[in-house]
Design a protein around this motif. Sequence first.
Motif, mmCIF file in Angstrom:
data_model
loop_
_atom_site.group_PDB
_atom_site.id
_atom_site.type_symbol
_atom_site.label_atom_id
_atom_site.label_comp_id
_atom_site.label_asym_id
_atom_site.label_seq_id
_atom_site.Cartn_x
_atom_site.Cartn_y
_atom_site.Cartn_z
ATOM 1 N N VAL A 152 0.845 -1.192 0.000
ATOM 2 C CA VAL A 152 0.000 0.000 0.000
ATOM 3 C C VAL A 152 0.888 1.253 0.000
ATOM 4 O O VAL A 152 1.778 1.391 0.839
ATOM 5 C CB VAL A 152 -0.933 0.007 1.231
ATOM 6 C CG1 VAL A 152 -1.762 1.296 1.247
ATOM 7 C CG2 VAL A 152 -1.845 -1.209 1.226
ATOM 8 N N GLU A 153 0.629 2.150 -0.953
ATOM 9 C CA GLU A 153 1.346 3.425 -1.018
ATOM 10 C C GLU A 153 0.537 4.540 -0.377
ATOM 11 O O GLU A 153 1.089 5.404 0.313
ATOM 12 C CB GLU A 153 1.643 3.784 -2.489
ATOM 13 C CG GLU A 153 2.629 2.869 -3.165
ATOM 14 C CD GLU A 153 4.060 3.153 -2.736
ATOM 15 O OE1 GLU A 153 4.419 4.324 -2.551
ATOM 16 O OE2 GLU A 153 4.818 2.183 -2.564
ATOM 17 N N GLU A 154 -0.782 4.533 -0.613
ATOM 18 C CA GLU A 154 -1.648 5.583 -0.065
ATOM 19 C C GLU A 154 -2.972 4.967 0.360
ATOM 20 O O GLU A 154 -3.439 3.986 -0.229
ATOM 21 C CB GLU A 154 -1.927 6.678 -1.116
ATOM 22 C CG GLU A 154 -0.713 7.401 -1.624
ATOM 23 C CD GLU A 154 -1.075 8.397 -2.718
ATOM 24 O OE1 GLU A 154 -2.291 8.660 -2.894
ATOM 25 O OE2 GLU A 154 -0.164 8.890 -3.393
ATOM 26 N N LEU A 167 -7.492 2.677 -2.167
ATOM 27 C CA LEU A 167 -6.070 2.461 -1.947
ATOM 28 C C LEU A 167 -5.292 2.708 -3.234
ATOM 29 O O LEU A 167 -5.825 2.564 -4.337
ATOM 30 C CB LEU A 167 -5.803 1.030 -1.471
ATOM 31 C CG LEU A 167 -6.462 0.555 -0.175
ATOM 32 C CD1 LEU A 167 -6.213 -0.943 0.000
ATOM 33 C CD2 LEU A 167 -5.924 1.335 1.015
ATOM 34 N N SER A 214 -6.100 3.827 3.364
ATOM 35 C CA SER A 214 -6.281 2.746 4.335
ATOM 36 C C SER A 214 -7.649 2.122 4.123
ATOM 37 O O SER A 214 -8.594 2.794 3.671
ATOM 38 C CB SER A 214 -6.156 3.282 5.769
ATOM 39 O OG SER A 214 -7.218 4.159 6.073
ATOM 40 N N LYS A 257 -5.535 -2.417 6.616
ATOM 41 C CA LYS A 257 -4.320 -2.171 5.851
ATOM 42 C C LYS A 257 -4.123 -0.669 5.679
ATOM 43 O O LYS A 257 -5.080 0.078 5.453
ATOM 44 C CB LYS A 257 -4.424 -2.835 4.461
ATOM 45 C CG LYS A 257 -4.604 -4.352 4.492
ATOM 46 C CD LYS A 257 -3.336 -5.082 4.866
ATOM 47 C CE LYS A 257 -3.504 -6.589 4.749
ATOM 48 N NZ LYS A 257 -2.272 -7.325 5.036
ATOM 49 N N TYR A 258 -2.868 -0.261 5.732
ATOM 50 C CA TYR A 258 -2.509 1.152 5.585
ATOM 51 C C TYR A 258 -1.159 1.211 4.885
ATOM 52 O O TYR A 258 -0.601 0.169 4.483
ATOM 53 C CB TYR A 258 -2.471 1.853 6.949
ATOM 54 C CG TYR A 258 -1.767 1.065 8.020
ATOM 55 C CD1 TYR A 258 -0.385 1.171 8.198
ATOM 56 C CD2 TYR A 258 -2.473 0.180 8.831
ATOM 57 C CE1 TYR A 258 0.272 0.434 9.167
ATOM 58 C CE2 TYR A 258 -1.823 -0.561 9.805
ATOM 59 C CZ TYR A 258 -0.458 -0.431 9.963
ATOM 60 O OH TYR A 258 0.190 -1.166 10.917
ATOM 61 N N ALA A 259 -0.631 2.416 4.726
ATOM 62 C CA ALA A 259 0.624 2.592 3.979
ATOM 63 C C ALA A 259 1.726 1.702 4.553
ATOM 64 O O ALA A 259 1.975 1.700 5.757
ATOM 65 C CB ALA A 259 1.044 4.053 4.008
ATOM 66 N N GLY A 260 2.369 0.940 3.661
ATOM 67 C CA GLY A 260 3.443 0.042 4.064
ATOM 68 C C GLY A 260 3.011 -1.397 4.246
ATOM 69 O O GLY A 260 3.859 -2.290 4.306
ATOM 70 N N MET A 274 -1.683 1.096 -4.604
ATOM 71 C CA MET A 274 -0.687 0.084 -4.276
ATOM 72 C C MET A 274 0.391 0.019 -5.342
ATOM 73 O O MET A 274 0.167 0.374 -6.509
ATOM 74 C CB MET A 274 -1.323 -1.305 -4.133
ATOM 75 C CG MET A 274 -1.846 -1.892 -5.420
ATOM 76 S SD MET A 274 -2.332 -3.633 -5.258
ATOM 77 C CE MET A 274 -0.740 -4.428 -5.091
ATOM 78 N N ARG A 275 1.571 -0.398 -4.910
ATOM 79 C CA ARG A 275 2.676 -0.603 -5.854
ATOM 80 C C ARG A 275 2.855 -2.104 -6.059
ATOM 81 O O ARG A 275 2.981 -2.873 -5.096
ATOM 82 C CB ARG A 275 3.973 0.014 -5.337
ATOM 83 C CG ARG A 275 5.142 -0.093 -6.321
ATOM 84 C CD ARG A 275 6.362 0.659 -5.823
ATOM 85 N NE ARG A 275 6.092 2.075 -5.650
ATOM 86 C CZ ARG A 275 6.124 2.978 -6.641
ATOM 87 N NH1 ARG A 275 6.419 2.582 -7.884
ATOM 88 N NH2 ARG A 275 5.878 4.241 -6.405
#
Length: 825
Positions: free
Chosen positions: A355-357, A393, A359, A376-379, A395-396
Motif C-alpha cells: 500500500v502506497e496511499e 487504496l 487505508s 491495511k494502511y501505507a506500508g 498500491m505498488r
Amino acid sequence: MPDLSHSRNSCFHCGLTATGASACSGEVAGEMQLFCCSGCLEVCRVIHEAGLEGFYSRVQKQEAAMAPPPDLPADIDQYELDEVQQDFITRLADGSCQANLMVEGIHCPACTWLIEKALAGMDGVMLAEVNLVHHRLFVRWHSEKLLISDIMRRLAALGYAAIPFNLESVEGVLKEQNRKLLFRLGFAGFGAMNIMWISIALYAGAFSGISSEYRDFFHWVSCAIATPVLLYSGGPILLAGWRGLVRLRPGMDLPVAIGAVTTYGYSLLQTLQQGEHVYFDTVVSFLFVILIGRYLEAIARRNASSATLRLLELQPRLATRLTEDGEERVAVRKLVAGDLLRIRPGDKIAADGVVEEGSSHIDEAMLTGESRPVHKYAGCRLAAGTVNGEGALVMRVEQAGADTVLARIIHLVESAQGTKARVQQLADRIVPWFVTATLLLAAATFLYWWGEDSGKALLAATAVLIITCPCALGLATPMAIAVSTGVAAKNGVLVRNGEALERLSAVTHVVLDKTGTLTEGRMRVTEVRGEAGRETVLQAAAAVERHFSHPLALAICATVEAEGLAFPVCHQPVLLPGLGVGGMPAGGEGQIWVGNLRLMERQGVMIDASMRAAAEAIESTMAAAVFVAQGEQLLGLLRVEDRLREGAVELIRTLAQRGVGMTLLTGDSVAAANHLKQALMGPEDVRMEVVAGVLPEEKARKVAALQQQGEHVLMAGDGVNDAPALALADISMAMGNGTDVSMECSDIVLMGSDLQKVPWAIALGRQTLKTVRQNLALSLLYNLMLVPAAMAAMVTPVFAALAMPVSSLLVIGNAVLIRRHMQRQ
C-alpha cells in the motif's frame, strides 16, 4: 522398444489395430514396423530420434491406455503474433517468457515424462512441468532462442495438441464434455421412451395371443430404435471397452460394453430367426440409466473437486493502472513490478504489492481462511485475489501473474489433486484384476443358467457385467483427496500432495519451532546498551543485517529506518546458523559480528560481567539479547522482543487434549525457554518437552531421535534454520509468512496466523483417511451384496444399471461430507 500391441496387426506406437486405408509401415530404429496411421509413425520416429524410447517401457509398466495422436491445432503460426501472445504469455524482467498450455492427448504418467523430457532437451526451454490431472503444461523459455510456436510444434511432433490455457477454455472444455454427454443421454432417453411402448405391446400380445407377423414387426421396430442408441449413446463406452480388450488391459467400460453388445447380438439373432424373445428394450434402458448416472457423477465430481476453478475465479482480469496521463484499464497479465494501481472499494486486488496511499479493511478469507477483515494502511502488504473493503487504496505492484501468492496456491492445490496416496496406488492395481474377475463371473453365470433358459442366462450374465463395475473403487481415494485439498485451501491450509494427508492421519508427536511459529515473528528493538552510543550500535548492526531477511534482521533494519539513520556499506556478508551474522565494513577496520553470546565467544570478543548479566536478564523474559561487535571489541547489546501468537496457548492445550506429544525447540537460552514454557502451559499440567539453545543440525537430530522412538513426527517451523528438520520430519508444516526455503521443504503451508489450524490439519488428515476406508468398504460391500444376487438371476440388467451409478454417487457423497465434518472442528 514398444510392446503395446500383443498382436502382429497392432500399431507399433499406440497398440490399436493397424488395418484399413490409414494403416502404414515405416522404418524405426533400423526395423520395419506397422502403424495404424502416419501420425503414429511420425511420432514414433521423433521419440526415437530424441533418444526418448524409454517412454514405451514406462507406458507398458504403468499399463496406460493410449490412442492415436489427436488432431493438431490449426494455424500454429498465429501464436507468434504479439496481439495473440498478450492473451496468454507472461514476459518476465529477465527476458524470459512463461505460459500455461492445455495439452490434448495426455493419458498417463508416461506422457508426462515424455513431454517434460522432450521439452527439456530443447535449447531455450528453462522449465517444463505437466499437470496430469488437468492436462496442463507450464513452460518457461528464453524468448530470444525460442518461439512459443516452436514448443507447440515440438508437442505436435510427439503426438500432443496444445492450445493456450485460460479460465474460459477450461470452462469451455467442461461445458462441451457435458453437452456431448447430455446429447447422448437425451438420445438414449428418447429411444427408451419409444421402445417402451413397443415392449408394452409385445408383453400385452404375449397374453392375448399376438400373431407372429405382428410380433416380428415389433421386433424389427425395436431393433431400429436400439441400433442408433447403441452406436451413438453407447459409442464412447463401446470404444473404450474395445481399446481395453485389444491391449489386454481391461478397463471399467469393458464389462458394460460386453453386456450391451451381447444382449443386442442375441436379440438381433432372435429377430433374424423369428424367435419369440428379444431384449432390445433392456439394452436401451440400461444404457439410458448408465448415462444418467455418468452425467450426475460428472456434475458431482466437478462440484466436489472444483477448488482450482474457484481459485482461478478469484483472479481479476482487469486492473486500474496509474500513469502520468491519468488512469487506464489494463489486463492483469500486462502488469509488471513497479506499477501503481488504484484499488477502489469492493475491487479485487490484481497483484501482490504494498500500500502506497490510503487505508481500508481487506477481506483475506480466500488466502488465510480467517473471516475477519484485516486493516491495511501505507506500508502493509496486499495479496492478489483478496477483496478491498470500504476505503480507496493506491498500491505498488511487486509480483504479478504466476509469481503471486494466489498463483502459488493454485499450483499447490493442482499438484495435490494430481497426486496419489499409497492406498490409491493399491486400488489402481486392483482394478484390472477386478474387471477380469467380473468377466469370469459373468461367463460362469451364463454357463450355469444356459441349460435352464438361454434368455435367463443372458440377462443374468449381463446383470453381473453391469453391476460389478469398479467405478466406486476407483473413485474412493481420489475424490476424498480432491475434496480435502479443496476444503484445506479454503481454510488457508495448503496441502502439497495426497500422501501428506495420509501421513497427517498418523501424527503422534508435534515439534514446534519458537520464533515465527509460536511467536509472531515481528520483532522490535526496545533497548540499546553500549558505550559506543545508540546510533553507532544500531548502524553497525544494520550494515550487516540488511543483507538478510530473518526476524531479527528485519527488526533491526526497521528501527534504523524509522529513526532516519543511514545504512553503512558492508561487504562479504556471512550467515552462521544458530549463532548470528557477520560482514566486512567498507573501511575494512574490522569484521562486524551480530549475534548471540556463543558467537561472541567464538570470535574472541571480550564481554564484561555487567553485559553478561544484562543479556541473561533480557533472555529470562523471552526477549532476545543480540550482541554487536567489531573485531574483538564489543560495541553494544540490543534487546529485541517478540510476542506469542494469539492462540498459542490454545494450541498447546488442544494438542494435549488429543493425546499428541509436543516438543518445543528454540535457539534461546534455558532461562528464556523456561519462561516461554510457563507462558504456554499456564497452571495446567501439560506435558511438553522444551529444548533450548539448539542449532539447525540439532533440530534435525531431535526429530530423528523422536522417530527412532516410534513417534510419527510433524514439524512446524518458518525459518531457514528449520529447513533440515522440516525435510527430515514425517510431515512438515510451514507458516505462510515464513521463508521460501521452509515453504519448499514443507508438505503443508499455513497461510494465516491461526495456530488452531495445526490440530485442524491433523484432524483433516484423519478424516480423509477415515473417508477413504469408508469408501473402499462401501464399494466392497456393494459388490458382496449385489454380485451374488445378480449371479442368482435375482437382478435385472436395468436394476443393475441403476445400482452401478448409485454406488459411485455414494462414494462421491461420502467424500463431500468431509466438508461438513471439518466445519465442526
